[in-house]
Design a protein around this motif. Sequence first.
Motif, PDB file in Angstrom:
ATOM      1  N   SER A   1       0.895  -1.013   0.121  1.00 44.14           N
ATOM      2  CA  SER A   1       0.070  -0.007   0.127  1.00 44.14           C
ATOM      3  C   SER A   1       0.744   1.212   0.234  1.00 44.14           C
ATOM      4  N   VAL A   2       1.870   1.268   0.971  1.00 45.68           N
ATOM      5  CA  VAL A   2       2.933   2.465   0.636  1.00 45.68           C
ATOM      6  C   VAL A   2       3.448   2.582  -0.617  1.00 45.68           C
ATOM      7  N   TRP A   3       3.806   1.461  -1.301  1.00 43.73           N
ATOM      8  CA  TRP A   3       4.380   1.410  -2.531  1.00 43.73           C
ATOM      9  C   TRP A   3       3.787   2.012  -3.627  1.00 43.73           C
ATOM     10  N   TYR A   4       2.375   1.508  -3.708  1.00 46.14           N
ATOM     11  CA  TYR A   4       1.318   1.865  -4.726  1.00 46.14           C
ATOM     12  C   TYR A   4       0.791   3.514  -4.484  1.00 46.14           C
ATOM     13  N   GLY A   5       0.754   3.700  -3.150  1.00 44.40           N
ATOM     14  CA  GLY A   5       0.419   5.053  -2.612  1.00 44.40           C
ATOM     15  C   GLY A   5       1.492   6.017  -3.161  1.00 44.40           C
ATOM     16  N   SER A   6       2.839   5.826  -3.156  1.00 42.95           N
ATOM     17  CA  SER A   6       3.714   6.635  -3.581  1.00 42.95           C
ATOM     18  C   SER A   6       3.693   6.815  -5.054  1.00 42.95           C
ATOM     19  N   ILE A   7       3.376   5.744  -5.905  1.00 44.00           N
ATOM     20  CA  ILE A   7       3.378   5.795  -7.119  1.00 44.00           C
ATOM     21  C   ILE A   7       2.195   7.009  -7.628  1.00 44.00           C
ATOM     22  N   ILE A   8       1.125   6.818  -6.891  1.00 44.13           N
ATOM     23  CA  ILE A   8       0.167   7.775  -7.225  1.00 44.13           C
ATOM     24  C   ILE A   8       0.260   8.917  -6.903  1.00 44.13           C
ATOM     25  N   ILE A   9       0.863   9.468  -5.674  1.00 41.70           N
ATOM     26  CA  ILE A   9       1.287  10.846  -5.338  1.00 41.70           C
ATOM     27  C   ILE A   9       2.218  11.470  -6.399  1.00 41.70           C
ATOM     28  N   ALA A  10       3.186  10.623  -6.952  1.00 44.77           N
ATOM     29  CA  ALA A  10       4.117  11.034  -7.974  1.00 44.77           C
ATOM     30  C   ALA A  10       3.437  11.269  -9.118  1.00 44.77           C
ATOM     31  N   LEU A  11       2.249  10.556  -9.547  1.00 42.89           N
ATOM     32  CA  LEU A  11       1.423  10.987 -10.669  1.00 42.89           C
ATOM     33  C   LEU A  11       0.763  12.342 -10.533  1.00 42.89           C
ATOM     34  N   GLY A  12       0.335  12.494  -9.096  1.00 44.69           N
ATOM     35  CA  GLY A  12      -0.374  13.563  -8.965  1.00 44.69           C
ATOM     36  C   GLY A  12       0.472  14.807  -9.228  1.00 44.69           C
ATOM     37  N   HIS A  13       1.645  14.805  -8.960  1.00 46.29           N
ATOM     38  CA  HIS A  13       2.556  15.960  -8.894  1.00 46.29           C
ATOM     39  C   HIS A  13       2.674  16.202 -10.343  1.00 46.29           C
ATOM     40  N   LEU A  14       3.074  15.085 -11.101  1.00 46.55           N
ATOM     41  CA  LEU A  14       3.137  15.274 -12.611  1.00 46.55           C
ATOM     42  C   LEU A  14       1.787  15.977 -13.197  1.00 46.55           C
ATOM     43  N   SER A  15       0.675  15.431 -12.839  1.00 43.72           N
ATOM     44  CA  SER A  15      -0.512  16.245 -13.345  1.00 43.72           C
ATOM     45  C   SER A  15      -0.487  17.687 -13.014  1.00 43.72           C
ATOM     46  N   ILE A  16       0.003  18.028 -11.699  1.00 42.66           N
ATOM     47  CA  ILE A  16      -0.080  19.311 -11.452  1.00 42.66           C
ATOM     48  C   ILE A  16       0.876  20.174 -12.407  1.00 42.66           C
ATOM     49  N   ALA A  17       1.925  19.521 -12.572  1.00 41.36           N
ATOM     50  CA  ALA A  17       3.041  20.064 -13.554  1.00 41.36           C
ATOM     51  C   ALA A  17       2.580  20.353 -14.883  1.00 41.36           C
ATOM     52  N   LEU A  18       1.699  19.582 -15.483  1.00 43.99           N
ATOM     53  CA  LEU A  18       0.994  19.666 -16.743  1.00 43.99           C
ATOM     54  C   LEU A  18       0.075  20.911 -16.657  1.00 43.99           C
ATOM     55  N   ASN A  19      -0.586  21.418 -15.532  1.00 42.63           N
ATOM     56  CA  ASN A  19      -1.256  22.570 -15.440  1.00 42.63           C
ATOM     57  C   ASN A  19      -0.699  23.679 -16.091  1.00 42.63           C
ATOM     58  N   ALA A  20       0.819  23.837 -15.973  1.00 40.03           N
ATOM     59  CA  ALA A  20       1.386  25.072 -16.548  1.00 40.03           C
ATOM     60  C   ALA A  20       1.338  24.821 -18.081  1.00 40.03           C
ATOM     61  N   PHE A  21       1.074  23.840 -18.814  1.00 40.09           N
ATOM     62  CA  PHE A  21       1.188  23.880 -20.031  1.00 40.09           C
ATOM     63  C   PHE A  21      -0.286  23.497 -20.778  1.00 40.09           C
ATOM     64  N   LEU A  22      -1.011  23.085 -20.047  1.00 42.96           N
ATOM     65  CA  LEU A  22      -2.393  22.708 -20.302  1.00 42.96           C
ATOM     66  C   LEU A  22      -3.661  23.553 -19.804  1.00 42.96           C
ATOM     67  N   ASP A  23      -4.274  22.859 -18.994  1.00 43.63           N
ATOM     68  CA  ASP A  23      -5.680  23.522 -18.406  1.00 43.63           C
ATOM     69  C   ASP A  23      -5.646  23.101 -17.177  1.00 43.63           C
ATOM     70  N   SER A  24      -6.432  24.204 -16.163  1.00 48.00           N
ATOM     71  CA  SER A  24      -6.496  24.073 -14.775  1.00 48.00           C
ATOM     72  C   SER A  24      -7.039  22.592 -14.283  1.00 48.00           C
ATOM     73  N   PHE A  25      -7.694  21.909 -15.305  1.00 46.63           N
ATOM     74  CA  PHE A  25      -8.320  20.650 -14.691  1.00 46.63           C
ATOM     75  C   PHE A  25      -7.097  19.823 -14.148  1.00 46.63           C
ATOM     76  N   PHE A  26      -5.966  20.046 -14.716  1.00 46.23           N
ATOM     77  CA  PHE A  26      -4.948  19.076 -14.422  1.00 46.23           C
ATOM     78  C   PHE A  26      -4.223  19.518 -12.942  1.00 46.23           C
ATOM     79  N   PHE A  27      -4.728  20.733 -12.605  1.00 43.26           N
ATOM     80  CA  PHE A  27      -4.253  21.221 -11.171  1.00 43.26           C
ATOM     81  C   PHE A  27      -5.112  20.340 -10.135  1.00 43.26           C
ATOM     82  N   TYR A  28      -6.527  20.528 -10.396  1.00 42.03           N
ATOM     83  CA  TYR A  28      -7.523  19.896  -9.521  1.00 42.03           C
ATOM     84  C   TYR A  28      -7.501  18.216  -9.469  1.00 42.03           C
ATOM     85  N   PHE A  29      -7.101  17.740 -10.516  1.00 45.24           N
ATOM     86  CA  PHE A  29      -7.142  16.170 -10.824  1.00 45.24           C
ATOM     87  C   PHE A  29      -5.635  15.944 -10.126  1.00 45.24           C
TER      88      PHE A  29
END
Length: 512
Positions: free
Chosen positions: A91-119
Amino acid sequence: MQYPADQQDQRFFGHPKPLKGLFFTELWERFSFYGIRPILILYMAAMVIDGGLGLNRADAAAIVGIFAGSMYLLTILGGWIADNWLGQARSVWYGSIIIALGHLSIALNAFLDSFFFYFGLILIAAGTGLFKTCISVIVGTLYAAQDSRRDAGFSIFYMGINIGAFLAPLITGLLIQDNGWHWGFAIGGVGMLVALLIFRFIATPQLLENSAKYGTDQSWNTVVAYNPRAPKIVAVIVAIAAVMITLVSMGVIQIEPVLFATYLTVIICLCMVGYFGYLLFFASLKRKEQYQIVVCFILLLAAALFWSAFEQKPTSFNLFAHDYTNRQFFGFEIPTLWFQSVNALFIITCAPLAAWLWVKLGRANKDPSYIVKFVIALLLAGAGFVMMAMASQSVIEHGQLVSPLWIISSMLLLTLGELCLSPVGLSAMTKLAPAIIRGQVMGLWFTASALGNLMAGLIASKATTLAIVDLPNLFMKCTISLVIGAILLFLLRGPIKKLMATEPSPSPSQEA
């Protein structure tokens, strides 16, 4: 089981060696979280022309509360998944991966849409629900039930959390000041990647070695009560969440942040009571275990009250530092975010002293009970809000910015209260919770934090709409609530001791 002294693992400052790997895993995960959390309200409330989202402050404060509250609320689901499907380590391992993907989504907000910030916020909340519950449970498995090092071990673990919390705002504060908001968000993603690698390649091997060498509790690497329906239940929950996210992003469902936070607070209160009732009467617990669940519930209510005050830091305190605090220091303007590091700095300074104190008192059989420690925490938090009320009154009377010492003094008192409640509460939950529902009870502990964060967001949304003349009254109301809570908890101390004394207890000094 209590292991003989010569068989105990004492390779990390007198504590089990795996505490080291878990310490640094949590440090970098918290670095990632505290790297972005204090930015949120400032970023969302900033004008679009300044690179922000242009939301009003009340909505921004409510969203911060919803984000933090949802993150802790999801620890119940995370604990259930760990107990019934994945186990603590995976659970710790998979949770870490999901959190990392969340940070990636927020980073995409800089280039795409605010949807990626909230996602991205949704992914971080979901991943943390898996991660945060389980890593605390794993720390608890390092110690036998009567090991006097338990509270001290959690205090050391808590110090690791706060090293990450101290460093993150300092770095992000400089990055956003000179390079823009998204640099601050990006550094959080880097921290999460470091945490993921440390857990996989350092903490996990240490845990395996410790279990093999000392024969310690291996529940961290197993599934306590595997449920074959668990994967299907999780798939249904994810599908429902995906549909809701799609409908909101398409504008089919409109969300009013303050109203949503209010309803969610009420729902959480009802769900906590209902879930505790279920555990109490339908989880096949023995009489002694039922009594322990009752004590857990009382501690959770006190914790929720404390966090509703404490979690003003990233919202109302953050805005007070920005609007009413003199941040000039020899021609240098102190970044607002740096004040968010003050709490962590005090934790780093005081946590070793707290760990030493609990061990010393424990060995002398004079360790204050969980109830007494929680009462002290509430009173200290109340004193912290008295300081903020006085600071607000000073702005009103003198019509000028106040010294940073006001908010720093308030944070010191809140920090001392935190040391009496948070690591002690983690220790209490891992000790009192029956093994078969340990992850779920730990999830409920973090649900108290969810409730506190939501209430803090609502209080902050109120504070952002008030004029400075109204802030002293608001802060004093927080003080009165905390003092009343402390009095009620102290009055319950006697009945709880009698309740726990109906059967032999493994640790009399920690019964209430």
